[in-house]
Scaffold this active site. Structure first.
Site, PDB file in Angstrom:
ATOM      1  N   HIS A 142       0.861  -1.182   0.000  1.00  0.00           N
ATOM      2  CA  HIS A 142       0.000   0.000   0.000  1.00  0.00           C
ATOM      3  C   HIS A 142       0.896   1.230   0.000  1.00  0.00           C
ATOM      4  CE1 HIS A 142      -2.856   2.986   1.613  1.00  0.00           C
ATOM      5  NE2 HIS A 142      -3.836   2.144   1.302  1.00  0.00           N
ATOM      6  N   CYS A 385      -4.703   2.595  -3.848  1.00  0.00           N
ATOM      7  CA  CYS A 385      -3.432   3.022  -3.245  1.00  0.00           C
ATOM      8  C   CYS A 385      -2.332   1.992  -3.472  1.00  0.00           C
ATOM      9  CB  CYS A 385      -3.595   3.319  -1.759  1.00  0.00           C
ATOM     10  SG  CYS A 385      -4.633   4.750  -1.418  1.00  0.00           S
TER      11      CYS A 385
END
Length: 427
Positions: A142, A385
């Site tokens: 992430h 993300c």
């Protein structure tokens, strides 16, 4: 017909704890009541972004503000003492939930997982890293991990290396063993991928790191909400997660750190509440974990965090895990029936969490999400993300359906029906 054998949870009873699941949605979100489908039931399949909040957690917030709202660690009056005890006990409860035997001293409350990553990168990384050192990440990180360590490496002159993701969405552990060498100071890895659903072997990564006298940071934002975890069994040096993905409020999360490491680190924020002695020349810090919680903390949400943990524990985390696995397997199998759908990550099973990311040929994920929204189905569309991972997959975005303890097979059927409608519209 759902049975207890099919679902280890009493989903119907659980859904009663979440009033929002009774909402009717659809049509034009900016003009409620005017859309043609404004009376369709909400099907909430965006739990990897944020879970819903049960009544008792919301009520714990009300109880705090109506009953004992006061600043903590700053007063000797009754309300301050009551709030301080509740806030401190919330740290203890989080520690117990993740298996941190050191108790509250090893649990720092943060805004979220992202802040926890930044805390370690700033307090430890800026001091420990330098030219010739390496930080090892995974290709499925992430941005909270990837960007944080990338920018820290730029400031310190360290190198960032990436463990490859293979065609099945799993880490290449042979390559990991090569990348984690005597130059490595930190290995930061996501426990469960928020895009692929892959459950990574973080304990094995910790072993590889520790063999090289390196530390390991586990991004557990997608694992703590839906499966039993034990930070000491994993042997994580740092371990972070967020309340809002696990039936708790937004704006609060936790960083677990081994006590000796937290004791050696300097605070990343300065001000009031975390200092023991201040002179015109210098300052000394409070004991753990308060030295990392400068200023007035998020008291109410921290207390509600503990209430969310009580709620999950009463249901049973092993049952939550199994429920999500069953839903993910069902969703995977239903979507895999269609030749024009590409699913990312490993097949459903023990090494996949409760989410499925996919693309429908010829339909952008944003368009698909819009069509699904008109039918009341809430999913995530975009890069989640994880832009570098999507670049590796060769797609700009994907559609993600993610499940939690209150979701059902019927809601997955509604998802598939919405995908069928999009297929027809774009044919």
């Amino acid at each position: 017909m759902e049975t207890q054998e099919s679902y280890p949870l009493d989903v119907e009873s659980i859904r009663e704890d979440f009033p929002i699941l009774d909402r009717k949605v659809g049509g034009d979100a900016n003009a409620p009541g005017e859309g043609p489908d404004d009376d369709v039931p909400l099907v909430y399949l965006d739990n990897a972004a944020t879970s819903q909040t049960p009544k008792r957690v919301v009520e714990s917030l009300v109880d705090y503000y109506y009953g004992y709202n006061a600043n903590v660690h700053r007063g000797i009056h009754h309300l301050s003492q009551e709030a301080s005890v509740a806030y401190e006990e919330a740290h203890d409860r989080v520690a117990e939930f993740v298996g941190a035997s050191g108790g509250r001293e090893e649990i720092v409350f943060t805004k979220n997982t992202t802040e926890a990553e930044n805390l370690v990168a700033n307090s430890w990384g800026l001091e420990a890293l330098g030219p010739g050192d390496s930080v090892v990440l995974t290709e499925m990180e992430h941005h909270a991990s990837l960007v944080t360590w990338q920018q820290t490496a730029k400031k310190t002159g360290a190198e960032v290396r990436y463990i490859p993701v293979d065609d099945d969405g799993r880490l290449d552990m042979d390559r990991a063993a090569e990348l984690i060498d005597d130059s490595t100071e930190m290995v930061s890895a996501v426990h469960v991928s928020n895009t692929l659903g892959t459950v990574n072997p973080v304990a094995e990564l910790a072993d590889l790191a520790h063999e090289q006298d390196a530390f390991v940071f586990v991004d557990a934002a997608q694992s703590v909400p839906n499966r039993p975890v034990d930070v000491e069994a994993i042997d994580a040096d740092f371990f972070a997660f967020s309340a809002h993905k696990m039936c708790g409020p937004t704006g609060v999360g936790a960083l677990y750190g081994k006590r000796h490491l937290l004791e050696e680190m300097e605070p990343h924020l300065y001000g009031g509440g975390h200092v023991r002695k201040v002179t015109f020349e210098d300052a000394t810090w409070e004991e753990l974990p308060w030295k990392f919680e400068a200023g007035t903390p998020n008291i109410a949400d921290g207390i509600a965090f503990a209430e969310a943990i009580d709620y999950l524990d009463e249901i049973g985390m092993e049952r939550v895990r199994r429920h999500e696995e069953l839903l993910a397997e069902y969703a995977y199998d239903r979507l895999a029936e269609f030749d024009d759908i590409e699913i990312y990550g490993p097949p459903a099973g023990a090494d996949r969490g409760g989410l499925v990311s996919f693309n429908l040929d010829g339909v952008h994920s944003h368009d698909l999400s819009t069509i699904l929204s008109e039918r009341g189905v809430a999913v995530r569309a975009g890069d989640h993300c994880t832009q570098p991972l999507h670049d590796k997959l060769g797609v700009p975005a994907s559609t993600r359906a993610s499940f939690y303890l209150y979701n059902t097979r019927e809601e997955i059927d509604a998802l598939v029906e919405g995908v069928d409608e999009a297929r027809e519209l774009f044919a």
